[in-house]
Design an enzyme around this catalytic site. Structure first.
Site, PDB file in Angstrom:
ATOM      1  N   ARG A   1       0.804  -1.230   0.000  1.00 29.31           N
ATOM      2  CA  ARG A   1       0.000   0.000   0.000  1.00 29.31           C
ATOM      3  C   ARG A   1       0.831   1.270   0.000  1.00 29.31           C
ATOM      4  O   ARG A   1       0.320   2.344   0.306  1.00 29.31           O
ATOM      5  CB  ARG A   1      -0.953  -0.016   1.193  1.00 29.31           C
ATOM      6  CG  ARG A   1      -1.887  -1.219   1.242  1.00 29.31           C
ATOM      7  CD  ARG A   1      -2.762  -1.328   0.010  1.00 29.31           C
ATOM      8  NE  ARG A   1      -3.833  -2.320   0.193  1.00 29.31           N
ATOM      9  CZ  ARG A   1      -4.568  -2.794  -0.793  1.00 29.31           C
ATOM     10  NH1 ARG A   1      -4.353  -2.409  -2.040  1.00 29.31           N
ATOM     11  NH2 ARG A   1      -5.518  -3.674  -0.537  1.00 29.31           N
TER      12      ARG A   1
ATOM     13  N   PHE B   1     -12.918  -4.619  -0.582  1.00 28.35           N
ATOM     14  CA  PHE B   1     -12.592  -5.980  -1.022  1.00 28.35           C
ATOM     15  C   PHE B   1     -11.142  -6.297  -0.671  1.00 28.35           C
ATOM     16  O   PHE B   1     -10.283  -5.427  -0.742  1.00 28.35           O
ATOM     17  CB  PHE B   1     -12.734  -6.083  -2.544  1.00 28.35           C
ATOM     18  CG  PHE B   1     -14.146  -6.008  -3.048  1.00 28.35           C
ATOM     19  CD1 PHE B   1     -14.986  -7.109  -2.947  1.00 28.35           C
ATOM     20  CD2 PHE B   1     -14.626  -4.849  -3.643  1.00 28.35           C
ATOM     21  CE1 PHE B   1     -16.286  -7.057  -3.441  1.00 28.35           C
ATOM     22  CE2 PHE B   1     -15.923  -4.784  -4.135  1.00 28.35           C
ATOM     23  CZ  PHE B   1     -16.756  -5.884  -4.030  1.00 28.35           C
ATOM     24  N   GLY B   2     -10.867  -7.540  -0.347  1.00 26.84           N
ATOM     25  CA  GLY B   2      -9.470  -7.959  -0.221  1.00 26.84           C
ATOM     26  C   GLY B   2      -9.161  -8.693   1.060  1.00 26.84           C
ATOM     27  O   GLY B   2      -9.769  -8.439   2.102  1.00 26.84           O
TER      28      GLY B   2
ATOM     29  N   ASN C   1      -1.962  -0.389  -8.002  1.00 25.35           N
ATOM     30  CA  ASN C   1      -3.075   0.443  -7.514  1.00 25.35           C
ATOM     31  C   ASN C   1      -2.808   1.069  -6.146  1.00 25.35           C
ATOM     32  O   ASN C   1      -3.576   0.936  -5.206  1.00 25.35           O
ATOM     33  CB  ASN C   1      -4.390  -0.348  -7.496  1.00 25.35           C
ATOM     34  CG  ASN C   1      -4.337  -1.553  -6.578  1.00 25.35           C
ATOM     35  OD1 ASN C   1      -3.267  -2.064  -6.284  1.00 25.35           O
ATOM     36  ND2 ASN C   1      -5.494  -2.002  -6.128  1.00 25.35           N
TER      37      ASN C   1
ATOM     38  N   HIS D   1      -5.700  -4.551   4.419  1.00 26.72           N
ATOM     39  CA  HIS D   1      -6.530  -3.393   4.763  1.00 26.72           C
ATOM     40  C   HIS D   1      -6.414  -3.134   6.257  1.00 26.72           C
ATOM     41  O   HIS D   1      -6.478  -4.076   7.052  1.00 26.72           O
ATOM     42  CB  HIS D   1      -7.999  -3.644   4.406  1.00 26.72           C
ATOM     43  CG  HIS D   1      -8.265  -3.622   2.937  1.00 26.72           C
ATOM     44  ND1 HIS D   1      -8.198  -2.466   2.190  1.00 26.72           N
ATOM     45  CD2 HIS D   1      -8.571  -4.612   2.064  1.00 26.72           C
ATOM     46  CE1 HIS D   1      -8.465  -2.749   0.920  1.00 26.72           C
ATOM     47  NE2 HIS D   1      -8.685  -4.050   0.816  1.00 26.72           N
TER      48      HIS D   1
ATOM     49  N   ASP E   1      -4.977  -3.858 -12.357  1.00 28.83           N
ATOM     50  CA  ASP E   1      -5.630  -4.661 -11.320  1.00 28.83           C
ATOM     51  C   ASP E   1      -6.463  -3.847 -10.341  1.00 28.83           C
ATOM     52  O   ASP E   1      -6.070  -2.792  -9.878  1.00 28.83           O
ATOM     53  CB  ASP E   1      -4.617  -5.497 -10.543  1.00 28.83           C
ATOM     54  CG  ASP E   1      -5.330  -6.533  -9.693  1.00 28.83           C
ATOM     55  OD1 ASP E   1      -6.144  -7.273 -10.247  1.00 28.83           O
ATOM     56  OD2 ASP E   1      -5.098  -6.564  -8.477  1.00 28.83           O
TER      57      ASP E   1
ATOM     58  N   ASP F   1      -2.769 -12.593  -4.335  1.00 25.39           N
ATOM     59  CA  ASP F   1      -3.631 -11.403  -4.315  1.00 25.39           C
ATOM     60  C   ASP F   1      -3.701 -10.846  -2.890  1.00 25.39           C
ATOM     61  O   ASP F   1      -4.760 -10.404  -2.427  1.00 25.39           O
ATOM     62  CB  ASP F   1      -5.035 -11.708  -4.861  1.00 25.39           C
ATOM     63  CG  ASP F   1      -5.821 -10.432  -5.172  1.00 25.39           C
ATOM     64  OD1 ASP F   1      -5.246  -9.323  -5.076  1.00 25.39           O
ATOM     65  OD2 ASP F   1      -7.019 -10.541  -5.498  1.00 25.39           O
TER      66      ASP F   1
HETATM   67 ZN   LIG Z   1      -7.615  -8.014  -9.136  1.00 21.72          ZN
END
Ligand SMILES: [Zn+2]
Length: 423
Positions: free
Chosen positions: A64, A322-323, A94, A308, A151, A304
């Site tokens: 992050r 999400f995640g 991202n 968070h 992504d 993946d």
């Molecule tokens: Zn993805």
């Protein structure tokens, strides 16, 4: 630099077709030799009863930094990766701001200098991930971007995606596609099906993934470019990739440990740690995907890892981000679900988590051959452990409290021990 010998372990290196008990000699950060030789002058580490494999390679990690260093930094993510047996990870663009320029690519390499393992940046396909204008892909590739990906979403504009694939082909740097048609996934929060109906939660249909898998395969075949499908989550997507491969297309795919171990039944707990995109699918799909993996129809495993911060996930399921994290649990989940159930062999697991992902991104990793970087993971296939403590800054794991069997117990990067658990 120290000379080390790992003594008496089962060495598993699919790239060199090795699966036997022998010693691994490390010198100057490289694999010096494998075999029975004098150990004079070497630091001896007894790894008998353990597996010695090329370090794992995760080609789908979210760090992050920059932007949300409270959730994960490049250093904390790399430290978590080392604890999971990974010696190379590729991080998705991202971040805030995204990795979409030479400077941003260099920033990742710069921060990674102090990391215990290797961190490779993936650059975004479009500037700012806005889906409007291509990133300077030539410059980013020259600066060391190992792939391009949007992504978190797909590139909605098909013509732009086509252009990106043309550049990707010219540069020899693959595109990793997150396949999701937003007009179908809309505001969905979980898999669309019986469970979403039961819970009254908005569903994401499998078609939202499959339609873009088909589109991007079509584009890749048209251009003749390499394409890697991220976090595949439906059997139909797997079949599409298989068919394209049969006709000669350069398509590969990855699947996450959570899509191989969990189904949407878990969402009944309303625990936001089970909210992920693509969503956990139904039991039937889960069984099909597991079988696809075992039959060799999916190329590799990728985590993946999506950390968070606690306060971000401590909200209602429907509004949580999400995640889920994955670096520290991946091998434990795979051993528990596939090795101890005799569905995958050691060679297959090492291939799925090291050899093949390294080759998909052309990374100098995934083998213990003489002269290669001494990037090694030592595994205890029998170690029972409970998922509870994390080196990641975030704790949003769906496996918290689970007892897993099998764990990375030592990680070596460039000949240096960067993680050790009880050795
Ligand atoms: Zn993805």
């Amino acid at each position: 630099m120290k000379k080390i010998v790992l003594r008496g372990g089962r060495v598993v290196d699919p790239a060199e077709k090795i699966n036997r008990i022998t010693d691994v000699f490390i010198r100057n950060g490289k694999i010096e030799k494998l075999g029975k030789f004098s150990t004079r002058g070497y630091e001896e580490i007894d790894v008998s009863g353990l597996v010695v494999a090329p370090g794992f390679v995760d080609i789908h990690t979210h760090l992050r930094e920059p932007g949300r260093e409270d959730s994960e930094t490049i250093l904390s993510g790399a430290t978590a990766a080392a604890a999971g047996g990974f010696t190379s990870i590729a991080c998705m663009p991202n971040t805030d701001p995204p990795i979409d320029s030479i400077d941003a690519v260099r920033f990742v390499y710069d921060r990674a200098k102090n990391a215990p393992i290797k961190v490779y940046p993936i650059a975004s396909i479009t500037k700012g991930q806005n889906g409007e204008e291509l990133t300077d892909m030539i410059d980013c590739a020259r600066a060391g971007a190992v792939a391009f990906s949007e992504d978190g979403k797909s590139v909605a504009n098909t013509d732009l995606m086509l252009n990106a694939l043309e550049y990707s082909k010219m540069l020899g740097v693959p595109i990793i596609s997150h396949c999701e048609e937003p007009s179908l996934s809309k505001n969905g929060v979980m898999n669309e099906g019986e469970v979403s109906d039961l819970l009254g939660l908005r569903g994401i249909p499998k078609a939202a993934e499959e339609i873009i898998v088909y589109r991007d395969i079509t584009l890749s075949e048209y251009v003749g470019a390499r394409l890697h499908i991220a976090h595949i989550s439906t059997h139909r997507s797997v079949v599409a990739v298989q068919e394209a491969k049969k006709s000669g297309a350069h398509i590969t795919s990855e699947i996450t440990p959570h899509h191989l171990a969990l189904s949407d039944i878990e969402v009944k707990k309303f625990d936001p740690n089970f909210k992920v995109n693509p969503p956990l699918r139904d039991d039937r799909e889960l069984a099909l995907l597991r079988s696809d993996l075992v039959k060799g129809k999916i190329d590799c495993i990728a985590t993946d890892h999506a950390p968070h911060a606690e306060q971000d996930k401590a909200v209602e399921f429907s509004v949580a981000p999400f995640g889920m994290t994955g670096l520290e649990t991946a091998i434990g989940v795979i051993f528990t679900e596939f090795y101890h159930t005799k569905r995958l062999s050691l060679t297959q697991i090492v291939s799925l988590m090291s050899t093949v992902p390294a080759s998909i991104l052309n990374l100098p990793a995934g083998t213990l051959k003489k002269g290669a970087a001494a990037d090694i993971t030592v595994l205890d296939t029998q170690k029972e452990w409970t998922v509870e403590n994390f080196r990641s800054k975030s704790k949003n794991s769906p496996f918290i409290g689970r007892i897993l069997v099998g764990k990375a117990v030592m990680t070596i990067s460039d000949g240096k021990i960067v993680y050790s658990d009880g050795i």
